[in-house]
Write a protein that holds these residues in place. Structure first.
Motif, mmCIF file in Angstrom:
data_model
loop_
_atom_site.group_PDB
_atom_site.id
_atom_site.type_symbol
_atom_site.label_atom_id
_atom_site.label_comp_id
_atom_site.label_asym_id
_atom_site.label_seq_id
_atom_site.Cartn_x
_atom_site.Cartn_y
_atom_site.Cartn_z
ATOM 1 N N MET A 26 7.466 0.880 85.079
ATOM 2 C CA MET A 26 6.306 0.639 85.333
ATOM 3 C C MET A 26 5.203 0.097 84.526
ATOM 4 S SD MET A 26 5.245 2.580 88.551
ATOM 5 C CE MET A 26 3.886 3.693 88.052
ATOM 6 N N ASN A 27 5.471 0.545 83.158
ATOM 7 C CA ASN A 27 4.623 0.050 82.019
ATOM 8 C C ASN A 27 4.753 -1.395 81.814
ATOM 9 O OD1 ASN A 27 2.699 0.585 79.940
ATOM 10 N ND2 ASN A 27 4.284 0.045 78.602
ATOM 11 N N VAL A 28 5.959 -1.851 81.756
ATOM 12 C CA VAL A 28 6.346 -3.116 81.492
ATOM 13 C C VAL A 28 6.129 -4.039 82.606
ATOM 14 C CG1 VAL A 28 8.781 -3.190 82.163
ATOM 15 C CG2 VAL A 28 8.020 -4.347 80.110
ATOM 16 N N GLY A 34 3.453 -3.580 84.476
ATOM 17 C CA GLY A 34 2.024 -3.891 84.515
ATOM 18 C C GLY A 34 1.649 -5.035 83.122
ATOM 19 N N VAL A 35 2.313 -4.590 82.191
ATOM 20 C CA VAL A 35 1.846 -5.129 80.959
ATOM 21 C C VAL A 35 2.234 -6.864 80.857
ATOM 22 C CG1 VAL A 35 3.711 -4.716 79.378
ATOM 23 C CG2 VAL A 35 1.233 -4.831 78.535
ATOM 24 N N TRP A 36 3.504 -6.858 81.631
ATOM 25 C CA TRP A 36 3.872 -8.439 81.532
ATOM 26 C C TRP A 36 3.554 -9.237 83.045
ATOM 27 C CZ3 TRP A 36 9.848 -7.468 79.579
ATOM 28 C CH2 TRP A 36 9.745 -7.334 78.153
ATOM 29 N N TYR A 93 8.656 5.567 84.123
ATOM 30 C CA TYR A 93 7.226 5.082 83.353
ATOM 31 C C TYR A 93 7.465 3.882 82.753
ATOM 32 C CZ TYR A 93 5.487 9.854 84.727
ATOM 33 O OH TYR A 93 5.160 10.862 85.206
ATOM 34 N N GLU A 94 8.579 3.713 81.992
ATOM 35 C CA GLU A 94 8.747 2.759 81.023
ATOM 36 C C GLU A 94 8.853 1.201 82.030
ATOM 37 O OE1 GLU A 94 12.458 3.566 79.262
ATOM 38 O OE2 GLU A 94 11.609 5.225 78.189
ATOM 39 N N ALA A 122 -1.885 4.580 85.475
ATOM 40 C CA ALA A 122 -1.612 4.426 83.953
ATOM 41 C C ALA A 122 -0.966 3.289 83.397
ATOM 42 C CB ALA A 122 -0.894 5.811 83.601
ATOM 43 N N ALA A 123 -0.219 2.429 84.407
ATOM 44 C CA ALA A 123 0.502 1.559 84.094
ATOM 45 C C ALA A 123 -0.352 0.224 84.412
ATOM 46 C CB ALA A 123 1.950 1.155 84.849
ATOM 47 N N GLY A 124 -1.664 0.205 85.006
ATOM 48 C CA GLY A 124 -2.456 -0.876 84.966
ATOM 49 C C GLY A 124 -2.477 -1.616 86.284
ATOM 50 N N LYS A 163 0.554 7.366 89.721
ATOM 51 C CA LYS A 163 1.198 6.942 88.464
ATOM 52 C C LYS A 163 0.840 5.545 87.933
ATOM 53 C CE LYS A 163 4.367 11.048 88.569
ATOM 54 N NZ LYS A 163 5.337 11.728 87.947
#
Ligand SMILES: Cc1ncc(C[n+]2csc(CCOP(=O)(O)OP(=O)(O)O)c2C)c(N)n1
Ligand SMILES: [Mg+2]
Length: 355
Positions: A174-176, A178-180, A171-172, A214-216, A211
């Protein structure tokens, strides 16, 4: 009440289980030589796989994670990558690494417990097999960040299993991504098992692909027994990553036609008959039937291919068997740029003990 967001997860299949075209044929697949090349890579992967299990059973290598039944996943994505892209694999990525230029002898060396098998002679920036489940996504995100900062038109492809998608690091990463806005493609090889844990007990989520939402960024499912679809969808995602810095998550649906590794016995937990039922979907026969239907593949070519692949694997096993054992003191190497004094002393001691 109003709906503030709405999401969909597409599913892609081009060649169905009975080898009929159910989707538009991508350009690369209009070239029968290219399809034969993919077929060849899948057959080689299976022959190597069977041999590796035999080598483990006879004590020649320590352990081995089979890729049986999942050849289309690894061959399809390996083929979709550009040479300058970076592969951040997990332990089941054998066929992808072979396509990247890693040798079978190196892979056997690694699974015999020798770290020299991780020093690929072909060079490049690909990472070796990752064993800690889910950890490779963050390494991939780090590499993708570096590529972006350096404005290089390259993408990172990282692979994990269905079980790994429950790890925090997944998840971490994927999150980064998406956001970066990282140039990265996440592939999940959903082979329905995480050792003995079935997909149904892994997560209550309807798909693993969702999934990504959620990360965009977008997530999709692809038939993992259809090498044409895998190759095409991964190529599209890599192109989006390289050109637009848009990440993608691709859940590739496959089935593990084997024990988890040679240290496992799936007959203790896998429902009887399920593997046989799933075998009807296996990827090699599906493509072979299609090629035969196109008039570009014959029984004679099949026989020759099998013989050629066996010879290639036997040669690799011979090369592997002639590599001298690593010296015990080399276990201290490659951990530090400069070995701390205490370890340097121990290294010297081990060296003397084995003189
Ligand atoms: C962090 C971590 N936890 C546990 C393990 C032990 N382990 C090895 S493989 C595996 C299952 C992984 O399943 P999945 O992600 O579905 O990949 P597959 O092996 O099915 O391809 C586990 C729990 C590990 N290697 N690393
Ligand atoms: Mg799995």
């Amino acid at each position: 009440m109003e709906i503030v967001a709405h999401f969909e997860i597409p599913y892609f299949q081009i060649l169905n289980p009975v080898s009929q075209l159910v989707g538009a044929l991508p350009d690369f697949a209009k070239n029968s030589d290219h399809l034969i090349q993919l077929y060849r890579a899948m057959v080689l992967s299976r022959v190597f796989d069977t041999k590796s299990i035999a080598l483990q059973r006879t004590g020649k290598i320590g352990t081995y994670p089979s890729t049986r039944g999942q050849e289309a996943v690894f061959v399809g994505m390996g083929d979709a990558m550009a040479k300058e892209d970076v592969l951040v694999p997990y332990y089941r990525d054998t066929a992808a690494l072979l396509q990247r230029g890693v040798t079978m002898a190196e892979i056997l060396l690694y699974w015999s417990g020798d770290e020299r098998g991780n020093c690929f002679a072909c060079g490049g920036d690909d990472l070796p097999f990752s064993i800690p489940v889910g950890s490779q996504g963050l390494l991939a995100a780090g590499i993708a960040t570096a590529l972006k900062i350096k404005k290089e038109k390259r993408a990172v492809l990282t692979v994990c299993g269905d079980g790994a998608t429950s790890e925090g690091e997944f998840y971490e990463a994927m999150n980064v991504a998406g956001v970066w806005g990282l140039p990265i493609v996440f592939v999940i090889n959903n082979n329905q098992w995480a050792i003995s844990l079935p997909r149904s007990a892994q997560t209550a989520a309807q798909t693993l692909a969702q999934k990504a939402i959620a990360a965009g960024f977008l997530g999709e499912q692809v038939d993992g027994n259809d090498v044409i679809a895998v190759r095409e969808r991964v190529a599209v995602a890599l192109s989006k990553a390289r050109q637009q810095h848009v990440p993608t998550l691709i859940e590739v649906i496959s089935y593990r036609q084997s024990d988890h590794t040679t240290a496992d016995d799936a007959s203790r937990y896998e429902p009887q008959g399920l593997r046989d039922t799933e075998w009807k979907n296996e990827p090699l026969g599906r493509l072979r039937l299609y090629l035969e239907g196109q008039g570009v593949w014959s029984a004679l070519q099949e026989e020759k291919l099998q013989t050629d692949c066996m010879k290639e694997v036997e040669n690799a096993v011979h090369t592997f068997s002639t590599i001298p054992l690593a010296l015990p003191e080399t276990m201290f190497d490659d951990l530090y740029e400069t070995l701390p004094d205490a370890y340097a002393k121990q290294r010297e001691q081990v060296r003397k003990d084995h003189e």
